[in-house]
Design an enzyme around this catalytic site. Structure first.
Site, short mmCIF file in Angstrom:
data_model
loop_
_atom_site.label_atom_id
_atom_site.label_comp_id
_atom_site.label_asym_id
_atom_site.label_seq_id
_atom_site.Cartn_x
_atom_site.Cartn_y
_atom_site.Cartn_z
N SER A 153 0.83 -1.20 0.00
CA SER A 153 0.00 0.00 0.00
C SER A 153 0.87 1.25 0.00
O SER A 153 1.96 1.27 0.57
CB SER A 153 -0.89 0.00 1.24
OG SER A 153 -1.52 1.25 1.42
N TYR A 158 -2.49 -0.44 9.93
CA TYR A 158 -2.68 -0.99 8.58
C TYR A 158 -1.40 -0.82 7.76
O TYR A 158 -0.90 -1.76 7.15
CB TYR A 158 -3.85 -0.31 7.88
CG TYR A 158 -3.93 -0.62 6.41
CD1 TYR A 158 -4.31 -1.89 5.97
CD2 TYR A 158 -3.60 0.33 5.44
CE1 TYR A 158 -4.37 -2.19 4.62
CE2 TYR A 158 -3.66 0.04 4.10
CZ TYR A 158 -4.04 -1.22 3.68
OH TYR A 158 -4.08 -1.51 2.34
#
Length: 359
Positions: free
Chosen positions: A142, A167
């Site tokens: 990501s 995350y």
């Protein structure tokens, strides 16, 4: 090739499986179909690839009614025993791991699920790739791994060691875990740093979906950092083309890798990291205006401060992807939102300020 794609009831996984199937690959898709967001949308995606959701049972293979080269299995990557059985049965050439607990904001209140799915689950994938001699593992990372980094555009060749959400930390951990397995077991691994993916069949927790739904219902939208945000929105088709280029070109060791000046994007092991973004960020307000234009509505905006775990700007340096694989995303935000709007209107019956999901 025979390819395992995890997370095929999800946004990116659905599009990737469909693309691979249509070009003739044999695909096995797995997904645990959790309830992080409305499972009806996940079932609808599965139906698009010919999966009879009425037949779904845990660990039961279901053959597609539309694609003879597609098998779907409801399976959690945390289930090591069933995952190993899947690898043993199908003898994959390549794996693309897109299964993960998504969402920056959700990680602020539900940290445990990120350790379970994104760390423990990914370890199970790596172990299966190791023991079943998988030729190439591509996996979702990501853009959030860049965290506090302010150097723009974000480059894979720069250090990214200061994440600002769990995350993001879990995705950075995936990259480090993959490098370890590349180094120890000569597994070819490629990490894909996605930049704000949007488009048809997208996730309901993402800005485009949230804003569109609220606008059509006449509800206000929450605009963080008082709208002073820049995002490198990347259309789903561009993401899929990037993933396919990566799958078709397994990672190789970098013969020029220098341990005295180590490149984070490569290694002496068969390991690589790529950004997949458009490389042309737009303002959040500009994004909202484009939605307003496509949906013919005016948003009621509530300006809020920056939310914890978020960053003000993202921008991908895509030169590495272009130089190495001769690929660069191209779809404009205007075109991408128009395509999303067309899908949204077709998938949902939209009355005046009212939405009714299509069954």
């Amino acid at each position: 090739m025979k390819i395992l794609v995890t997370g095929t009831a999800g946004f990116i996984g659905y599009h990737l499986a469909k693309h691979l199937l249509e070009r003739g690959d044999t695909v096995v898709g797995i997904d645990c179909i959790n309830d992080y967001y409305d499972v009806k949308l996940k079932y609808a995606r599965l139906k698009q690839t010919g999966i009879n959701v009425a037949e779904l049972e845990y660990a039961k293979p279901i053959c597609s009614e539309s694609y003879p080269n597609y098998t779907f299995i409801k399976l959690d990557i945390l289930d090591k025993e069933q995952l190993q059985a899947c690898f043993q049965k199908y003898e994959f050439d390549a794996v693309c791991n897109l299964a993960a607990q998504a969402g920056v904001r959700y990680s602020l209140t539900n940290p445990e699920v990120y350790i379970d799915s994104n760390i423990k689950g990914f370890l199970n994938i790596l172990e299966c790739c190791r023991h079943f001699k998988i030729k190439h593992l591509a996996y979702a990372s990501s853009s959030s791994v860049y965290g506090l980094n302010k150097k723009m555009p974000f480059s894979e060749h720069d250090i990214a060691d200061h994440p600002v959400s769990l995350y993001a930390a879990s995705k950075k951990a995936n990259e480090m875990m993959a490098h370890t397995y590349s180094h120890l077991f000569n597994i070819r691994t490629t990490g894909l740093r996605f930049f704000t993916v949007y488009g048809p069949w997208g996730r309901p927790d993402m800005a485009l979906f949230i804003f569109t739904k609220a606008m059509l219902e006449g509800k206000p939208i929450e605009v963080f950092n008082n709208g002073n945000m820049l995002r490198d929105f990347t259309y789903i088709d561009d993401i899929i083309e990037g993933i396919v280029h990566v799958i078709d070109n397994p990672a190789e060791p970098n013969p020029n890798w220098d341990a005295q000046n180590p490149d984070p994007a490569t290694s002496k092991a068969p390991f690589r990291i790529f950004n997949i973004g458009r490389g042309a960020p737009i303002s959040l307000m500009g994004f909202v205006e484009e939605i307003e234009s496509q949906m013919n509505v005016t948003a009621k905006k509530v300006l809020l401060p920056m939310q914890e775990g978020d960053v003000a700007e993202t921008c991908a340096d895509v030169s590495n992807l272009d130089d190495t694989l001769n690929y660069k995303p191209r779809v404009s935000v205007k075109t991408g939102i128009a395509n999303f709007a067309a899908w949204y209107k077709a998938f949902y019956k939209v009355g005046k300020r009212q939405l009714v999901a299509v069954s």
